[in-house]
Write an enzyme that holds these catalytic residues in place. Structure first.
Site, PDB file in Angstrom:
ATOM      1  N   GLY A  46       4.461  -7.056  12.837  1.00 59.29           N
ATOM      2  CA  GLY A  46       2.936  -7.119  12.732  1.00 59.29           C
ATOM      3  C   GLY A  46       3.033  -7.862  11.442  1.00 59.29           C
ATOM      4  O   GLY A  46       4.103  -8.307  11.062  1.00 59.29           O
ATOM      5  N   GLN A  51      -0.322 -11.589   4.457  1.00 61.48           N
ATOM      6  CA  GLN A  51       0.329 -11.521   4.023  1.00 61.48           C
ATOM      7  C   GLN A  51       1.399 -12.768   4.238  1.00 61.48           C
ATOM      8  O   GLN A  51       2.191 -13.237   3.104  1.00 61.48           O
ATOM      9  CB  GLN A  51       1.334 -10.909   4.305  1.00 61.48           C
ATOM     10  CG  GLN A  51       0.939  -9.234   5.353  1.00 61.48           C
ATOM     11  CD  GLN A  51       2.029  -8.061   5.834  1.00 61.48           C
ATOM     12  OE1 GLN A  51       1.633  -8.370   7.464  1.00 61.48           O
ATOM     13  NE2 GLN A  51       2.580  -7.592   5.492  1.00 61.48           N
ATOM     14  N   CYS A  94       6.649  -2.281   5.639  1.00 59.85           N
ATOM     15  CA  CYS A  94       5.741  -3.861   5.167  1.00 59.85           C
ATOM     16  C   CYS A  94       6.217  -5.093   4.963  1.00 59.85           C
ATOM     17  O   CYS A  94       7.291  -4.916   4.045  1.00 59.85           O
ATOM     18  CB  CYS A  94       4.727  -3.047   4.869  1.00 59.85           C
ATOM     19  SG  CYS A  94       3.102  -4.598   4.608  1.00 59.85           S
ATOM     20  N   LEU A  95       6.497  -6.032   5.506  1.00 60.41           N
ATOM     21  CA  LEU A  95       6.874  -7.117   5.024  1.00 60.41           C
ATOM     22  C   LEU A  95       6.233  -7.909   3.716  1.00 60.41           C
ATOM     23  O   LEU A  95       7.043  -8.268   2.869  1.00 60.41           O
ATOM     24  CB  LEU A  95       6.899  -8.911   5.752  1.00 60.41           C
ATOM     25  CG  LEU A  95       7.008  -8.158   7.000  1.00 60.41           C
ATOM     26  CD1 LEU A  95       6.904  -9.108   8.105  1.00 60.41           C
ATOM     27  CD2 LEU A  95       9.028  -8.643   7.178  1.00 60.41           C
ATOM     28  N   HIS A 136      -1.953  -0.434  10.763  1.00 58.88           N
ATOM     29  CA  HIS A 136      -1.480  -1.333   9.904  1.00 58.88           C
ATOM     30  C   HIS A 136      -1.499  -2.668   9.839  1.00 58.88           C
ATOM     31  O   HIS A 136      -2.277  -2.503   8.486  1.00 58.88           O
ATOM     32  CB  HIS A 136       0.171  -1.136   9.885  1.00 58.88           C
ATOM     33  CG  HIS A 136       1.125  -1.289   9.291  1.00 58.88           C
ATOM     34  ND1 HIS A 136       1.787  -0.763   8.412  1.00 58.88           N
ATOM     35  CD2 HIS A 136       1.691  -3.044   8.507  1.00 58.88           C
ATOM     36  CE1 HIS A 136       2.575  -1.420   7.052  1.00 58.88           C
ATOM     37  NE2 HIS A 136       1.619  -2.777   7.367  1.00 58.88           N
ATOM     38  N   GLU A 137      -1.651  -3.059  10.560  1.00 61.69           N
ATOM     39  CA  GLU A 137      -2.133  -4.825  10.137  1.00 61.69           C
ATOM     40  C   GLU A 137      -3.983  -5.105  10.170  1.00 61.69           C
ATOM     41  O   GLU A 137      -3.844  -5.705   9.235  1.00 61.69           O
ATOM     42  CB  GLU A 137      -1.418  -5.557  11.646  1.00 61.69           C
ATOM     43  CG  GLU A 137      -0.428  -6.077  11.807  1.00 61.69           C
ATOM     44  CD  GLU A 137       0.446  -5.521  10.402  1.00 61.69           C
ATOM     45  OE1 GLU A 137      -0.096  -6.794  10.021  1.00 61.69           O
ATOM     46  OE2 GLU A 137       1.919  -5.112  10.719  1.00 61.69           O
ATOM     47  N   HIS A 140      -4.802  -4.410   6.527  1.00 65.46           N
ATOM     48  CA  HIS A 140      -3.923  -5.267   5.505  1.00 65.46           C
ATOM     49  C   HIS A 140      -5.669  -6.765   5.521  1.00 65.46           C
ATOM     50  O   HIS A 140      -6.288  -6.799   4.239  1.00 65.46           O
ATOM     51  CB  HIS A 140      -2.976  -6.340   5.971  1.00 65.46           C
ATOM     52  CG  HIS A 140      -1.910  -5.962   5.672  1.00 65.46           C
ATOM     53  ND1 HIS A 140      -1.465  -5.894   4.654  1.00 65.46           N
ATOM     54  CD2 HIS A 140      -0.515  -5.862   6.552  1.00 65.46           C
ATOM     55  CE1 HIS A 140       0.068  -5.082   4.792  1.00 65.46           C
ATOM     56  NE2 HIS A 140      -0.058  -5.155   6.052  1.00 65.46           N
TER      57      HIS A 140
HETATM   58 ZN    ZN Z   1       2.236  -4.694   6.348  1.00 67.52          ZN
END
Ligand code: ZN
Length: 170
Positions: A46, A51, A94-95, A136-137, A140
């Site tokens: 995701g 991000q 998470c990236l 989660h996304e 963000h």
């Molecule tokens: Zn994330």
């Protein structure tokens, strides 16, 4: 398509509430393509626009496992319209917080409304890992990271490990 630069904790763009997209046009579609490519290149499941440094309400998700056929979901202006009372605990990464994982408790199921790649309104009932990915996304887009949802002690430990991880990588 292009691979976009990933912004990592504690970059301020990750703390900002993202802005609604006015229209799903070619520019947004190109951005969705680039986001998907960036997510695949980083082995993520995701990715949210903040991000990659863009404060817009845009998300891509693909929870297909390696070796399975790609199954991308593009979400513009997504809104959670229902959450289950039942919760589940799942390990998340998470990236934007590379190399780290932690357990987070969230509603087990959510119903989400969004505009798809063609600007068409869609509704999705997400459960299991897809429910985790969606929440989660979407967090963000509110400037919230999963590490904001764990205890202070666990967060401090995780951030220490992140520092160590970055030093070893450097
Ligand atoms: Zn994330």
């Amino acid at each position: 398509m292009a691979i976009l630069k990933l912004y990592e904790y504690p970059h301020p763009v990750l703390k900002k509430k993202a802005e609604k997209v006015a229209e799903v046009n070619d520019e947004i579609r190109k951005f969705l393509d680039d986001m998907l490519e960036t997510m695949y290149a980083s082995n993520g499941c995701g990715l949210a626009a903040p991000q990659v440094g863009v404060s817009k309400r845009v998300v891509v998700i693909d929870i297909a496992h390696e070796g399975e056929e790609a199954n991308p979901i593009y979400m513009v202006n997504p809104v959670i319209i229902w959450k289950s009372e039942e919760t589940e605990i799942c390990e998340e990464g998470c990236l934007s917080v590379p190399g780290q994982r932690a357990e987070v408790e969230r509603p087990a199921m959510v119903r989400v409304e969004y505009l798809d790649y063609n600007g068409k309104k869609q509704e999705l009932l997400a459960e299991d890992f897809l429910a985790v990915a969606v929440q989660h996304e979407l967090d963000h887009l509110e400037g919230v990271l999963y590490i904001d949802k764990i205890s202070r002690l666990k967060r401090q430990m995780l951030l220490k490990k992140l520092e160590k991880f970055r030093k070893e990588k450097a």
